[in-house]
Write a protein that holds these residues in place. Structure first.
Motif, PDB file in Angstrom:
ATOM      1  N   ASN A 120       0.812  -1.216   0.000  1.00  0.00           N
ATOM      2  CA  ASN A 120       0.000   0.000   0.000  1.00  0.00           C
ATOM      3  C   ASN A 120       0.846   1.267   0.000  1.00  0.00           C
ATOM      4  N   ALA A 121       2.147   1.117  -0.004  1.00  0.00           N
ATOM      5  CA  ALA A 121       3.026   2.275   0.149  1.00  0.00           C
ATOM      6  C   ALA A 121       3.972   2.400  -1.043  1.00  0.00           C
ATOM      7  N   PHE A 122       3.489   3.011  -2.125  1.00  0.00           N
ATOM      8  CA  PHE A 122       4.324   3.169  -3.311  1.00  0.00           C
ATOM      9  C   PHE A 122       5.460   4.153  -3.068  1.00  0.00           C
ATOM     10  N   VAL A 123       5.149   5.307  -2.500  1.00  0.00           N
ATOM     11  CA  VAL A 123       6.150   6.368  -2.348  1.00  0.00           C
ATOM     12  C   VAL A 123       7.342   5.913  -1.504  1.00  0.00           C
ATOM     13  N   PRO A 124       7.147   5.313  -0.333  1.00  0.00           N
ATOM     14  CA  PRO A 124       8.321   4.861   0.428  1.00  0.00           C
ATOM     15  C   PRO A 124       9.129   3.795  -0.327  1.00  0.00           C
ATOM     16  N   TYR A 125       8.435   2.926  -1.036  1.00  0.00           N
ATOM     17  CA  TYR A 125       9.135   1.889  -1.805  1.00  0.00           C
ATOM     18  C   TYR A 125       9.978   2.531  -2.909  1.00  0.00           C
ATOM     19  N   TYR A 126       9.381   3.498  -3.619  1.00  0.00           N
ATOM     20  CA  TYR A 126      10.110   4.158  -4.696  1.00  0.00           C
ATOM     21  C   TYR A 126      11.289   4.966  -4.152  1.00  0.00           C
ATOM     22  N   VAL A 127      11.077   5.690  -3.085  1.00  0.00           N
ATOM     23  CA  VAL A 127      12.147   6.517  -2.504  1.00  0.00           C
ATOM     24  C   VAL A 127      13.295   5.630  -2.018  1.00  0.00           C
ATOM     25  N   ALA A 128      12.973   4.477  -1.465  1.00  0.00           N
ATOM     26  CA  ALA A 128      14.026   3.555  -1.006  1.00  0.00           C
ATOM     27  C   ALA A 128      14.889   3.076  -2.169  1.00  0.00           C
ATOM     28  N   GLY A 129      14.302   2.950  -3.347  1.00  0.00           N
ATOM     29  CA  GLY A 129      15.055   2.497  -4.511  1.00  0.00           C
ATOM     30  C   GLY A 129      15.668   3.615  -5.333  1.00  0.00           C
ATOM     31  N   LEU A 130      15.423   4.859  -4.947  1.00  0.00           N
ATOM     32  CA  LEU A 130      15.910   5.999  -5.723  1.00  0.00           C
ATOM     33  C   LEU A 130      17.429   6.034  -5.892  1.00  0.00           C
ATOM     34  N   PRO A 131      18.241   5.682  -4.886  1.00  0.00           N
ATOM     35  CA  PRO A 131      19.693   5.655  -5.130  1.00  0.00           C
ATOM     36  C   PRO A 131      20.086   4.693  -6.250  1.00  0.00           C
ATOM     37  N   PHE A 132      19.415   3.563  -6.339  1.00  0.00           N
ATOM     38  CA  PHE A 132      19.703   2.612  -7.414  1.00  0.00           C
ATOM     39  C   PHE A 132      19.224   3.156  -8.758  1.00  0.00           C
ATOM     40  N   ASP A 133      18.094   3.854  -8.752  1.00  0.00           N
ATOM     41  CA  ASP A 133      17.605   4.459  -9.988  1.00  0.00           C
ATOM     42  C   ASP A 133      18.548   5.553 -10.473  1.00  0.00           C
ATOM     43  N   LEU A 134      19.118   6.308  -9.546  1.00  0.00           N
ATOM     44  CA  LEU A 134      20.093   7.333  -9.925  1.00  0.00           C
ATOM     45  C   LEU A 134      21.360   6.707 -10.495  1.00  0.00           C
ATOM     46  N   MET A 135      21.786   5.583  -9.922  1.00  0.00           N
ATOM     47  CA  MET A 135      22.944   4.874 -10.492  1.00  0.00           C
ATOM     48  C   MET A 135      22.633   4.400 -11.901  1.00  0.00           C
ATOM     49  N   HIS A 136      21.416   3.896 -12.104  1.00  0.00           N
ATOM     50  CA  HIS A 136      20.985   3.457 -13.428  1.00  0.00           C
ATOM     51  C   HIS A 136      21.005   4.644 -14.391  1.00  0.00           C
ATOM     52  N   ALA A 137      20.464   5.780 -13.959  1.00  0.00           N
ATOM     53  CA  ALA A 137      20.388   6.963 -14.811  1.00  0.00           C
ATOM     54  C   ALA A 137      21.779   7.481 -15.179  1.00  0.00           C
ATOM     55  N   PHE A 138      22.657   7.616 -14.188  1.00  0.00           N
ATOM     56  CA  PHE A 138      24.020   8.085 -14.473  1.00  0.00           C
ATOM     57  C   PHE A 138      24.763   7.083 -15.359  1.00  0.00           C
ATOM     58  N   GLY A 139      24.582   5.795 -15.105  1.00  0.00           N
ATOM     59  CA  GLY A 139      25.208   4.780 -15.953  1.00  0.00           C
ATOM     60  C   GLY A 139      24.730   4.889 -17.389  1.00  0.00           C
ATOM     61  N   ASN A 140      23.429   5.100 -17.581  1.00  0.00           N
ATOM     62  CA  ASN A 140      22.887   5.268 -18.933  1.00  0.00           C
ATOM     63  C   ASN A 140      23.547   6.443 -19.642  1.00  0.00           C
ATOM     64  N   ALA A 141      23.667   7.569 -18.937  1.00  0.00           N
ATOM     65  CA  ALA A 141      24.265   8.764 -19.547  1.00  0.00           C
ATOM     66  C   ALA A 141      25.723   8.520 -19.912  1.00  0.00           C
ATOM     67  N   VAL A 142      26.463   7.876 -19.027  1.00  0.00           N
ATOM     68  CA  VAL A 142      27.881   7.600 -19.300  1.00  0.00           C
ATOM     69  C   VAL A 142      28.016   6.658 -20.499  1.00  0.00           C
ATOM     70  N   PHE A 143      27.212   5.607 -20.537  1.00  0.00           N
ATOM     71  CA  PHE A 143      27.294   4.685 -21.671  1.00  0.00           C
ATOM     72  C   PHE A 143      26.853   5.356 -22.974  1.00  0.00           C
ATOM     73  N   ALA A 144      25.872   6.249 -22.908  1.00  0.00           N
ATOM     74  CA  ALA A 144      25.454   6.972 -24.113  1.00  0.00           C
ATOM     75  C   ALA A 144      26.602   7.837 -24.638  1.00  0.00           C
ATOM     76  N   ILE A 145      27.306   8.511 -23.736  1.00  0.00           N
ATOM     77  CA  ILE A 145      28.469   9.312 -24.149  1.00  0.00           C
ATOM     78  C   ILE A 145      29.539   8.413 -24.761  1.00  0.00           C
ATOM     79  N   LEU A 146      29.779   7.272 -24.140  1.00  0.00           N
ATOM     80  CA  LEU A 146      30.776   6.339 -24.680  1.00  0.00           C
ATOM     81  C   LEU A 146      30.387   5.840 -26.063  1.00  0.00           C
ATOM     82  N   PHE A 147      29.115   5.499 -26.259  1.00  0.00           N
ATOM     83  CA  PHE A 147      28.665   5.045 -27.578  1.00  0.00           C
ATOM     84  C   PHE A 147      28.812   6.153 -28.619  1.00  0.00           C
ATOM     85  N   ILE A 148      28.475   7.377 -28.252  1.00  0.00           N
ATOM     86  CA  ILE A 148      28.596   8.503 -29.186  1.00  0.00           C
ATOM     87  C   ILE A 148      30.063   8.731 -29.549  1.00  0.00           C
TER      88      ILE A 148
END
Length: 163
Positions: A120-148
């Motif tokens: 019943n608690a989406f927001v706490p679940y999402y916030v708890a995973g936010l550090p991993f989502d940020l790692m995913h996001a930064f990793g995506n950006a770095v790999f996109a730069i590498l591919f370019i």
């Protein structure tokens, strides 16, 4: 079909090779670029097959379904966004876009998990995973730069993989 099979194999190898870094891997970029180059159906096929095969190595469970759903949604959004943003002409916009897609993936996947686990608690679940989502996001950006950059320095190497 042979090229798509090689892309799937590259996804499997890189996901396993980067498993020591949580959520940092080139898969999202590869799936999105594949969809932009070959089309949404091919991009989703690569994503689903790569997730299923790596699930055999890393562990198969209901979370793999959530991963496939999240990637399918991201691919559809990307194909539609490309009509407006034209990533081929604005490659560095694609870098920021992949960052956003890392966050979007986490949001979609968290929604799937909350629904699957009947929480019943989406927001706490999402916030708890936010550090991993940020790692995913930064990793995506770095790999996109590498591919370019790789495409600029070795254009024939990724000629089949252009956005």
């Amino acid at each position: 079909m042979a090229i798509l099979s090689l892309i799937i194999a590259a996804c499997v190898v890189t996901r396993i090779a980067f498993q020591f870094l949580p959520n940092v891997q080139p898969l999202t970029d590869i799936f999105l670029i594949t969809a932009l180059y070959f089309g949404a159906v091919e991009g989703e096929s690569v994503a689903i097959l790569a997730m299923l095969v790596t699930g055999l190595y890393l562990g198969m469970g209901p979370w793999v379904v959530g991963q496939c759903i999240a990637y399918a949604i991201l691919i559809l959004i990307t194909v539609m966004a490309n009509r407006v943003l034209d990533f081929n002409k604005q490659r560095y916009v694609f870098v920021g876009y992949t960052f956003g897609m890392g966050l979007m993936y986490g949001l979609i996947y968290a929604g799937f998990q909350v629904t699957l686990l009947q929480m019943n608690a989406f927001v706490p679940y999402y916030v708890a995973g936010l550090p991993f989502d940020l790692m995913h996001a930064f990793g995506n950006a770095v790999f996109a730069i590498l591919f370019i950059q790789l495409d600029k320095t070795h254009p024939n190497l990724l000629a089949w993989f252009r956005i």
